[in-house]
Design an enzyme around this catalytic site. Structure first.
Site, mmCIF file in Angstrom:
data_model
loop_
_atom_site.group_PDB
_atom_site.id
_atom_site.type_symbol
_atom_site.label_atom_id
_atom_site.label_comp_id
_atom_site.label_asym_id
_atom_site.label_seq_id
_atom_site.Cartn_x
_atom_site.Cartn_y
_atom_site.Cartn_z
ATOM 1 N N THR A 122 0.883 -1.348 0.274
ATOM 2 C CA THR A 122 0.188 0.040 -0.020
ATOM 3 C C THR A 122 1.028 1.260 -0.009
ATOM 4 O OG1 THR A 122 -1.641 -1.310 1.315
ATOM 5 C CG2 THR A 122 -1.711 1.077 1.281
ATOM 6 N N LEU A 151 -6.381 -8.018 0.975
ATOM 7 C CA LEU A 151 -6.901 -9.200 1.890
ATOM 8 C C LEU A 151 -7.048 -8.409 3.571
ATOM 9 C CD1 LEU A 151 -4.167 -9.938 3.678
ATOM 10 C CD2 LEU A 151 -3.511 -11.109 1.753
ATOM 11 N N ASN A 209 -9.474 1.683 2.517
ATOM 12 C CA ASN A 209 -9.299 1.526 3.711
ATOM 13 C C ASN A 209 -9.589 2.816 4.552
ATOM 14 O OD1 ASN A 209 -7.978 -1.021 3.709
ATOM 15 N ND2 ASN A 209 -5.783 -0.197 4.171
ATOM 16 N N CYS A 261 -2.426 -1.633 9.377
ATOM 17 C CA CYS A 261 -2.800 -0.743 8.133
ATOM 18 C C CYS A 261 -3.823 0.397 8.326
ATOM 19 C CB CYS A 261 -3.378 -1.823 6.894
ATOM 20 S SG CYS A 261 -2.259 -2.924 6.418
HETATM 21 P P1 NAD Z 1 5.120 -7.476 6.677
HETATM 22 O O1 NAD Z 1 5.764 -6.590 7.897
HETATM 23 O O2 NAD Z 1 4.556 -8.631 7.452
HETATM 24 O O3 NAD Z 1 6.168 -8.240 5.823
HETATM 25 C C1 NAD Z 1 7.092 -7.271 4.941
HETATM 26 C C2 NAD Z 1 7.946 -8.621 4.490
HETATM 27 O O4 NAD Z 1 8.951 -7.685 3.697
HETATM 28 C C3 NAD Z 1 9.006 -8.821 5.859
HETATM 29 O O5 NAD Z 1 9.030 -10.273 5.973
HETATM 30 C C4 NAD Z 1 10.287 -8.265 5.420
HETATM 31 O O6 NAD Z 1 11.447 -9.073 6.073
HETATM 32 C C5 NAD Z 1 10.252 -7.904 4.004
HETATM 33 N N1 NAD Z 1 11.145 -7.242 3.442
HETATM 34 C C6 NAD Z 1 11.408 -6.006 3.869
HETATM 35 N N2 NAD Z 1 12.393 -5.264 2.950
HETATM 36 C C7 NAD Z 1 12.776 -6.263 2.010
HETATM 37 C C8 NAD Z 1 13.561 -6.325 0.813
HETATM 38 N N3 NAD Z 1 14.252 -5.404 0.492
HETATM 39 N N4 NAD Z 1 13.527 -7.370 0.070
HETATM 40 C C9 NAD Z 1 12.716 -8.540 0.558
HETATM 41 N N5 NAD Z 1 12.039 -8.456 1.458
HETATM 42 C C10 NAD Z 1 11.962 -7.477 2.395
HETATM 43 O O7 NAD Z 1 4.167 -6.752 6.059
HETATM 44 P P2 NAD Z 1 2.555 -6.958 5.373
HETATM 45 O O8 NAD Z 1 1.719 -6.947 6.741
HETATM 46 O O9 NAD Z 1 2.731 -8.170 4.620
HETATM 47 O O10 NAD Z 1 2.296 -5.833 4.440
HETATM 48 C C11 NAD Z 1 2.965 -5.553 3.401
HETATM 49 C C12 NAD Z 1 2.490 -4.467 2.614
HETATM 50 O O11 NAD Z 1 1.035 -4.754 2.189
HETATM 51 C C13 NAD Z 1 2.102 -3.064 3.159
HETATM 52 O O12 NAD Z 1 2.601 -2.034 2.433
HETATM 53 C C14 NAD Z 1 0.719 -3.143 3.877
HETATM 54 O O13 NAD Z 1 0.153 -1.978 4.018
HETATM 55 C C15 NAD Z 1 0.229 -3.986 2.956
HETATM 56 N N6 NAD Z 1 -1.107 -4.745 3.190
HETATM 57 C C16 NAD Z 1 -1.198 -5.424 4.099
HETATM 58 C C17 NAD Z 1 -2.134 -6.111 4.609
HETATM 59 C C18 NAD Z 1 -2.305 -6.965 5.654
HETATM 60 O O14 NAD Z 1 -3.239 -7.266 6.144
HETATM 61 N N7 NAD Z 1 -1.216 -6.920 6.464
HETATM 62 C C19 NAD Z 1 -3.393 -6.132 3.727
HETATM 63 C C20 NAD Z 1 -3.287 -5.535 2.516
HETATM 64 C C21 NAD Z 1 -2.012 -4.614 2.319
HETATM 65 C C1 UGA Z 2 -8.100 -4.225 6.780
HETATM 66 C C2 UGA Z 2 -9.042 -4.369 5.382
HETATM 67 O O1 UGA Z 2 -10.444 -4.931 5.924
HETATM 68 C C3 UGA Z 2 -8.369 -5.023 4.405
HETATM 69 O O2 UGA Z 2 -9.452 -5.004 3.070
HETATM 70 C C4 UGA Z 2 -7.180 -4.396 3.783
HETATM 71 O O3 UGA Z 2 -6.595 -5.134 2.779
HETATM 72 C C5 UGA Z 2 -6.267 -4.360 5.281
HETATM 73 O O4 UGA Z 2 -6.842 -3.735 6.218
HETATM 74 C C6 UGA Z 2 -4.789 -3.843 4.900
HETATM 75 O O5 UGA Z 2 -4.864 -2.793 3.930
HETATM 76 O O6 UGA Z 2 -3.857 -3.990 5.472
HETATM 77 P P1 UGA Z 2 -7.361 -6.108 8.512
HETATM 78 O O7 UGA Z 2 -6.825 -4.943 9.238
HETATM 79 O O8 UGA Z 2 -6.748 -7.465 8.360
HETATM 80 O O9 UGA Z 2 -7.962 -5.476 7.036
HETATM 81 O O10 UGA Z 2 -8.643 -6.351 9.372
HETATM 82 P P2 UGA Z 2 -10.104 -5.724 9.499
HETATM 83 O O11 UGA Z 2 -11.196 -6.813 9.907
HETATM 84 O O12 UGA Z 2 -10.566 -4.700 8.441
HETATM 85 O O13 UGA Z 2 -10.201 -4.953 10.954
HETATM 86 C C7 UGA Z 2 -9.163 -3.842 11.330
HETATM 87 C C8 UGA Z 2 -9.655 -3.266 12.713
HETATM 88 O O14 UGA Z 2 -10.926 -2.727 12.693
HETATM 89 C C9 UGA Z 2 -9.529 -4.386 13.626
HETATM 90 O O15 UGA Z 2 -8.983 -3.931 14.640
HETATM 91 C C10 UGA Z 2 -11.025 -4.801 14.100
HETATM 92 O O16 UGA Z 2 -10.999 -5.242 15.230
HETATM 93 C C11 UGA Z 2 -11.646 -3.394 13.879
HETATM 94 N N1 UGA Z 2 -13.045 -3.170 13.407
HETATM 95 C C12 UGA Z 2 -13.386 -4.023 12.305
HETATM 96 C C13 UGA Z 2 -14.045 -2.698 14.254
HETATM 97 O O17 UGA Z 2 -13.585 -2.182 15.135
HETATM 98 N N2 UGA Z 2 -15.229 -2.700 14.019
HETATM 99 C C14 UGA Z 2 -15.675 -3.162 12.769
HETATM 100 O O18 UGA Z 2 -16.980 -3.139 12.523
HETATM 101 C C15 UGA Z 2 -14.714 -3.773 11.731
#
Ligand code: NAD
Ligand code: UGA
Length: 458
Positions: A122, A151, A209, A261
């Site tokens: 993101t 996701l 988001n 996030c």
């Molecule tokens: P994370 O911190 O769990 O994982 C990131 C990984 O990248 C780590 O394993 C780290 O070691 C690796 N990394 C860092 N620098 C690197 C490099 N130079 N080469 C190779 N690997 C490297 O992060 P995440 O939660 O998976 O999120 C990743 C991105 O996706 C973020 O931008 C986040 O906002 C977005 N996102 C996250 C979610 C979620 O639910 N966690 C959902 C949608 C989008």
């Molecule tokens: C959220 C979005 O739902 C995903 O679509 C997005 O990809 C992701 O952020 C991201 O960009 O990382 P996530 O953070 O995994 O996903 O979880 P959510 O289910 O969205 O919940 C986020 C937070 O809001 C949690 O702390 C949850 O407890 C809270 N929440 C959720 C509430 O307090 N009330 C609600 O009605 C729903």
């Protein structure tokens, strides 16, 4: 197809495993050698339902391989997904893009012409265009596209295999064709495929988001009003959600949103909007953030009140450490924030969580942890329900009433059925629900074993 997935955290590990599961040959790459070793031996870096099984299957088939080298990545495929973190900068609200930039710079010397680098992380609007120019300077004939990830943790595998939509931001027909081929099984299943320019794709992600976060803060603001007006936010939320134009999801009031996030994404969005002259347009996000953080303070205040005005020397049982149920992620967890605040004010805090104890221990070593709910509640003056795990709905309030010192429950997630708790003699406090009918109570005497009471707001 041959693809690589760079960054194997929450998003990357799931993306790599799922892409291998739908038939691609995937190389997962990470700078964290321990993580790569663990993944290669079938150990998922995160708790995600279904991930272990898919990892086992795809490793055994040979379709998923792991490496720590970007040179290996460039040699293995011509399509590379970037899934590295984009946390909040330590010096402000903007996104820290150093990991994304490092991947581009690390890949650049090795890329062949025709390679496509696809961001899933993101990022602020304009990042793909900036990175495309940076890459073109050193690696002619390569291209950057953006394919944001939507996701949710806890249902990441399901969301990846059956997404609500796919959004791709591309600058060429070639890039779109490559991404259509990657997601061919989803397209056959009629998942909407929205193709646009990279900047719009980046904006779709942060706007999605921002909208979801706004919905949560809206209902939490309504909970505050309900407290002031002696009305019931649960009924209000259900009635709002029954309007199909509003919909019931993300209207669960309580402790507010946390995680890696929503908080950092709304701040990064506001920071980016300010840079491009659109600060006023997203001013609402500053208020969304304030309302959200206020829920943590209000929970601490309510807990202190329930303890008679001070945490000092009182024993507090905390149910939940993860930022949401079905996840072991404690990044910016509202539950841990409340637990730490209570501990800093002198409470003896014991924390339970079904999956997140290891991460919680590493993040907040000052708290005490236990893996069994009765042990955590032993002699407690107050029980705080802070993460809405399904298993907490199955607790036996009568047996817990026997182990606590005082049977008072603050359900800060507004997700437990208060009736069995009242019946077992508990006083139950739910923010935004001052008007739960006292007539539903078997008795008004709290913690006496003869029936509990609904606490009123101050
Ligand atoms: P994370 O911190 O769990 O994982 C990131 C990984 O990248 C780590 O394993 C780290 O070691 C690796 N990394 C860092 N620098 C690197 C490099 N130079 N080469 C190779 N690997 C490297 O992060 P995440 O939660 O998976 O999120 C990743 C991105 O996706 C973020 O931008 C986040 O906002 C977005 N996102 C996250 C979610 C979620 O639910 N966690 C959902 C949608 C989008
Ligand atoms: C959220 C979005 O739902 C995903 O679509 C997005 O990809 C992701 O952020 C991201 O960009 O990382 P996530 O953070 O995994 O996903 O979880 P959510 O289910 O969205 O919940 C986020 C937070 O809001 C949690 O702390 C949850 O407890 C809270 N929440 C959720 C509430 O307090 N009330 C609600 O009605 C729903």
């Amino acid at each position: 197809m041959k693809i690589t997935v760079i960054g194997t955290g929450y998003v990357g590990a799931v993306h790599a495993a799922c892409m291998a599961d739908i038939g691609h040959e995937v190389l997962g790459v990470d700078v964290d050698a321990d993580r790569i070793r663990a993944l290669a031996s079938g150990r998922a870096p995160v708790h995600e339902p279904g991930l272990d099984e898919i990892l086992a299957r795809t490793l055994a088939s040979g379709r998923l391989r792991l490496s720590t080298s970007l040179a290996d990545a460039a040699a293995a495929a011509s399509t590379h997904f970037i899934c590295v973190g984009t946390p909040q900068r330590s010096d402000g609200q903007a996104a820290d893009l150093r990991y994304v930039d490092a991947v581009i710079d690390g890949l650049a010397p090795h890329l062949r012409p025709g390679s496509l680098v696809v961001g899933k992380s993101t990022v602020p609007a304009g990042t793909a265009v900036r990175l495309g120019a940076r890459l073109a300077a050193t690696s002619p004939g390569t291209e950057v596209a953006w394919n944001p990830e939507f996701l949710r943790e806890g249902s990441a595998v399901e969301d990846t295999l059956r997404p609500a939509r796919l959004v791709v931001g591309v600058a060429s027909a070639h890039a779109e064709a490559v991404l259509r081929a990657v997601y061919a099984p989803m397209l056959r299943a009629k998942v909407p495929f929205i193709s646009t320019d990279p900047t719009t794709a980046e904006l779709v992600k942060v706007a999605a988001n921002a909208f979801l976060a706004t919905k949560i803060s809206f209902i939490n603001a309504m909970a505050e009003v309900c407290d002031a007006a002696a009305a019931d936010v649960a009924v209000l939320s259900a009635a709002l959600g029954a309007d199909p134009r509003i919909g019931p999801r993300f209207l669960q009031s309580g402790l507010g949103f946390g995680g890696s996030c929503f908080p950092k994404d709304i701040r990064a969005f506001a920071a980016r909007a300010a840079q491009i002259g659109a600060a006023e347009s997203v001013e609402i996000l500053n208020e969304v953030d304030r309302i959200n953080l206020r829920q943590r303070r209000r929970t601490v205040d309510r807990a202190r009140e329930l303890l008679g005005g001070s945490f000092t020397g009182r024993r507090v049982a905390v149910l939940g450490a993860a930022f949401k149920p079905d996840s072991d992620d404690v990044r910016d967890s509202p539950a841990l924030a409340v637990a730490v605040a209570a501990s800093r004010e002198g409470a003896d805090v014991l924390v339970h969580d079904p999956q997140a104890l290891d991460n919680a221990r590493a993040t907040c070593p000052e708290l005490t942890y236990a893996s069994d709910v009765p042990k955590v509640c032993d002699d407690a003056d107050l029980v705080l329900h802070l993460t809405a795990w399904q298993e907490y709905r199955k607790l036996n309030p009568a047996s817990l009433a026997e182990v606590v010192r005082t049977a008072v429950l603050l359900d800060a997630r507004n997700s437990l059925d208060p009736q069995p708790w009242w019946s077992a003699g508990w006083t139950v406090c739910v923010p935004g629900r001052p008007l739960l009918s006292p007539s539903a109570l078997p008795s008004t005497s709290a913690s006496s074993g003869r029936g509990g009471e609904q606490c009123m707001p101050s």
